[in-house]
Design an enzyme around this catalytic site. Structure first.
Site, PDB file in Angstrom:
ATOM      1  N   SER A 123      27.163 -22.347  42.511  1.00  0.00           N
ATOM      2  CA  SER A 123      28.401 -22.327  41.419  1.00  0.00           C
ATOM      3  C   SER A 123      27.901 -21.968  40.169  1.00  0.00           C
ATOM      4  O   SER A 123      28.704 -21.709  39.413  1.00  0.00           O
ATOM      5  CB  SER A 123      28.743 -23.934  41.512  1.00  0.00           C
ATOM      6  OG  SER A 123      27.766 -24.695  40.919  1.00  0.00           O
ATOM      7  N   HIS A 144      31.665 -19.464  47.531  1.00  0.00           N
ATOM      8  CA  HIS A 144      31.567 -20.581  46.611  1.00  0.00           C
ATOM      9  C   HIS A 144      32.572 -21.523  47.421  1.00  0.00           C
ATOM     10  O   HIS A 144      33.943 -21.456  47.071  1.00  0.00           O
ATOM     11  CB  HIS A 144      31.929 -20.412  45.141  1.00  0.00           C
ATOM     12  CG  HIS A 144      31.876 -21.642  44.328  1.00  0.00           C
ATOM     13  ND1 HIS A 144      32.634 -21.825  43.097  1.00  0.00           N
ATOM     14  CD2 HIS A 144      31.018 -22.827  44.481  1.00  0.00           C
ATOM     15  CE1 HIS A 144      32.370 -22.826  42.873  1.00  0.00           C
ATOM     16  NE2 HIS A 144      31.257 -23.674  43.464  1.00  0.00           N
ATOM     17  N   GLU A 156      35.851 -19.170  46.530  1.00  0.00           N
ATOM     18  CA  GLU A 156      35.738 -17.961  45.805  1.00  0.00           C
ATOM     19  C   GLU A 156      34.902 -16.998  46.493  1.00  0.00           C
ATOM     20  O   GLU A 156      33.803 -17.361  46.792  1.00  0.00           O
ATOM     21  CB  GLU A 156      35.182 -18.304  44.295  1.00  0.00           C
ATOM     22  CG  GLU A 156      36.196 -19.199  43.706  1.00  0.00           C
ATOM     23  CD  GLU A 156      35.834 -19.573  42.407  1.00  0.00           C
ATOM     24  OE1 GLU A 156      36.497 -19.728  41.187  1.00  0.00           O
ATOM     25  OE2 GLU A 156      34.420 -20.069  42.419  1.00  0.00           O
ATOM     26  N   ASN A 195      35.330 -22.610  37.561  1.00  0.00           N
ATOM     27  CA  ASN A 195      34.583 -23.216  36.532  1.00  0.00           C
ATOM     28  C   ASN A 195      34.789 -22.739  35.248  1.00  0.00           C
ATOM     29  O   ASN A 195      34.253 -23.272  34.267  1.00  0.00           O
ATOM     30  CB  ASN A 195      33.047 -23.286  37.016  1.00  0.00           C
ATOM     31  CG  ASN A 195      32.817 -24.182  37.865  1.00  0.00           C
ATOM     32  OD1 ASN A 195      33.425 -25.511  38.159  1.00  0.00           O
ATOM     33  ND2 ASN A 195      31.843 -24.205  38.754  1.00  0.00           N
TER      34      ASN A 195
END
Ligand SMILES: C/C=C/C(=O)SCCNC(=O)CCNC(=O)[C@H](O)C(C)(C)COP(=O)(O)OP(=O)(O)OC[C@H]1O[C@@H](n2cnc3c(N)ncnc32)[C@H](O)[C@@H]1OP(=O)(O)O
Length: 655
Positions: A123, A144, A156, A195
């Site tokens: 991540s 991800h 992702e 994120n």
């Protein structure tokens, strides 16, 4: 390599993410080699999978047989040769340290077949840097998953600097086969998409506390109750763990500079090991205190604007650096963080020019680089929004009409009369934009949906393109698209009425089921003829009909595939009111107008509490209590009570 060439998947690392990913792959029917460095680690991961599968079966989410066969698909290993020797695809989920990953890749490549792809679940680390630790950088990408992988829909799929398009295509196809929704991240960039939006948001709320600009209560009240996020931002970061936020932020700080400097309050939390729920204390105290306690009425508009501006700036960074585009960013954040709308849409609704001004004035005040307006945001503001000409306001509708018939009612008319107002993908696109437009319009307090003409509300999905040659993958996407689009009606803040005059069949009936009320003219016929076509109701019908009419009736309606008249559907609790044919237009408008005159905040919170309660009654009850508290300080309550005492009609303003 093609997706069909993948039979065996090796998952490296049996920790939280690793065993979750292994479970997902096993449920999708792949043979899964789960590997960790110690027998006890891998055994623990295997037992977690067993426990989770049992839970899914107990809750009837999967059958006992499926749980058994999924477990049989998993083989635990410690030896690397046995784990990857026959693997077609490797998903690496080992600790987030470059040296550890490098050692693992060295070992893996001694035994891994040449054709196999390696995908990292990292991540925070650079996919390009990781790929350069292998001998197959073109067959390496990021994949991800979100925690917990079994529940979270988003994956992702990240391109490194050397990744071949074929690798990304196969990885995306695999994610879909695992029943997940992949979003492609076109460029390797710290934080990828979700994120990159969430971590600066979590840091910003810490900056606000550090600098005494706002309290925790004000921030969480604003984000949960005013912005409508699923949790307050501190509540969320306590749940995800401040150590994780800090780790990603540090990496962003290192690579991207001082824009991502951690806030002193976040540093303090880390120093005091207040990581959140998992350590017993974060921003809230879960052991000695009351845990999360968010007042419903402490929200502040300036907090919301500042946070939306910060998110918009990040969207601008991602778009400007060609990492992704606004629609994909929105989809990723909605799926990965449960936001009701994506950050690009939220920013467009708030007005990009206002957000640019907010950032500029914060920059003037503080001089901090995080308030420098990104090029991507500035350009989008000049174009009139991240969605520019594509947004609802500017869209030329050809399959629907949007009308404003007065009395604060916004009307969407399905406008394909010659084809019984059937629904094609273009209509769905337009419909979604129209709902967004009406919902964002303060002058609209109820939405009415009707069909053009008096023959059909809608005869369902336009089936002309489905016969024989439609690809299953496309059909899955079409089903999800309809589910999402109609889901918007259910989640929309204002009440929604379906005015049915004529046939409401298949997808047209499902559209009506997502509305809050269904009024039907006496001549109307409603039902789900999909079984006659060898299909099933794929736009939410298998779920919503049972909730409205009860399980037994829903089965009857779906399995008989009959057309039912309006009276019968009224008896079945599906239709709210049967209206004389001649009085139809007048009555449906009157019904919608009455709702539009109701108290907007109460209506919005009632819809939310009822939806939450569908999933989880305790969550629904809690939201109901919070909403009840929130209403105490509204002008609408004063207006309602004053009007009641004076025997007058209240005039609610939604304040
Ligand atoms: C996830 C969602 C899945 C689904 O929704 S699957 C689709 C479910 N819906 C149906 O199965 C309904 C199919 N339609 C019908 O059964 C009939 O139609 C009606 C009962 C609604 C009306 O019958 P009548 O009055 O005889 O009119 P007509 O000549 O059949 O229809 C007028 C024009 O409309 C087109 N049409 C109607 N429904 C559909 C449809 N669902 N997809 C594509 N076209 C449709 C016809 O073909 C025709 O067109 P032309 O005049 O060019 O012959």
């Amino acid at each position: 390599m093609e997706i069909d060439d993948i039979e065996t998947i090796a998952v490296l690392g049996a920790g939280n993410m690793g065993h979750g990913i292994a479970e997902v792959a096993a449920l999708a029917g792949y043979s899964v080699n789960l590997r960790d460095i110690k027998e006890e680690f891998v055994q623990n991961g295997y037992e977690q999978i067993e426990w989770s599968l049992e839970k899914l079966a107990e809750k009837d989410i999967i059958s006992d047989k499926k749980a058994e066969s999924a477990l049989e698909n998993v083989s635990p290993y410690v030896g690397i040769e046995a784990a990857v020797g026959d693997a077609d695809f490797v998903i690496e989920a080992v600790p987030e340290k470059m040296e550890i990953k490098k050692d693992v890749y060295d070992d893996v490549e001694k035994h891994l077949p040449d054709h196999a792809i390696i995908a990292s679940n990292t991540s925070s680390l650079s996919i390009t840097d990781l790929s350069e630790q292998t001998n197959r950088p073109e067959k390496f990408c990021g994949m991800h998953f979100f925690n917990p992988p079994v529940q979270m829909q988003l994956v992702e799929v990240i391109s490194g600097g050397h990744t071949a398009d074929e690798t990304l295509d196969v990885t995306e196809a695999l994610a879909e086969d695992l029943d997940k929704t992949p979003v492609r991240v076109r460029k390797d960039s710290p934080g990828f998409i979700v994120n990159r939006i969430l971590v600066p948001l979590m840091n910003e709320v810490c900056w606000m506390v550090s600098e005494d600009d706002a309290t925790v209560a004000e921030i969480d009240s604003t984000t949960k109750f005013d912005m409508g996020l699923p949790m307050g931002v501190f509540e969320l970061s306590d749940m995800t763990g401040h150590d994780i936020t800090y780790h990603v932020l540090e990496y962003m700080h290192e690579v991207l500079g001082d824009v991502y400097e951690p806030a002193p309050f976040l540093e303090e939390l880390i120093e005091e090991e207040r990581y959140g729920k998992k350590s017993g204390r974060g921003v809230y105290d879960y052991e000695d205190g009351d845990g999360v306690d968010i007042p419903a009425d402490a929200g502040r508009e300036d907090i919301a604007t500042r946070l939306i501006a910060l998110m918009a700036n990040e969207v601008g960074n991602l778009v400007g650096d060609d990492v992704s585009h606004p629609a994909a960013i929105d989809e990723a954040v909605m799926l990965g963080a449960g936001f009701p709308d994506g950050p690009a849409k939220i920013a467009d609704d708030a007005g990009l020019e206002t957000l640019v001004e907010t950032l500029e004035s914060l920059h003037d005040e503080t001089g901090h680089p995080r308030f420098e307006v990104s090029d991507g945001l500035r350009e989008a503001a000049e174009r009139g929004g991240f969605f520019g000409g594509e947004s609802g306001d500017d869209l030329e509708f050809t399959n629907i009409e949007v009308r404003y018939p007065g009395d604060m009612v916004g009307q969407i008319v399905l406008d394909r009369e010659a084809r019984m107002n059937t629904i094609n993908p273009e209509l769905l696109e337009e419909f979604e934009a129209a709902v967004d437009t009406l919902e964002a319009d303060d002058e609209v307090r109820a939405i009415l949906i009707t069909g053009k003409g008096d023959r059909a509300f809608s005869a369902g999905a336009d089936v002309t393109s489905m016969a024989g040659n439609a690809e299953p993958i496309d059909a899955i996407e079409l089903s999800r698209k309809g589910q999402r689009t109609f889901g918007k009606l259910e989640e929309c803040d204002v009440p929604v009425v379906a005015g049915i005059d004529g046939f409401a069949l298949g997808g047209g009936f499902e559209l009506a089921l997502a509305c809050d009320f269904r009024l039907a003219s006496a001549r109307s016929e409603l039902g789900t003829p999909e079984h006659n076509l060898g299909l099933l109701p794929g736009w939410g019908g298998t779920q919503r009909l049972g909730r409205i009419a009860g399980f037994g009736r829903a089965k009857e309606i779906i399995f008989t595939a009959e057309r039912y008249d309006a009276e019968t559907m009224y008896d079945y609790d599906v239709v709210t009111e049967v209206v004389d044919n001649d009085a139809f237009d007048e009555r449906v408008h009157e019904f919608a107008a009455d709702l539009a005159g109701g108290p907007p905040i109460s209506q919005k919170l009632t819809k939310r509490a009822m939806i939450y309660g569908w999933e989880d009654i305790d969550a629904g009850l809690e939201l109901e209590a919070q909403a009840f508290g929130h209403l105490m300080h509204t002008d609408d309550l004063t207006e309602g009570i004053t009007a009641f005492m004076g025997d007058d009609e209240p005039e609610f303003e939604g304040k």
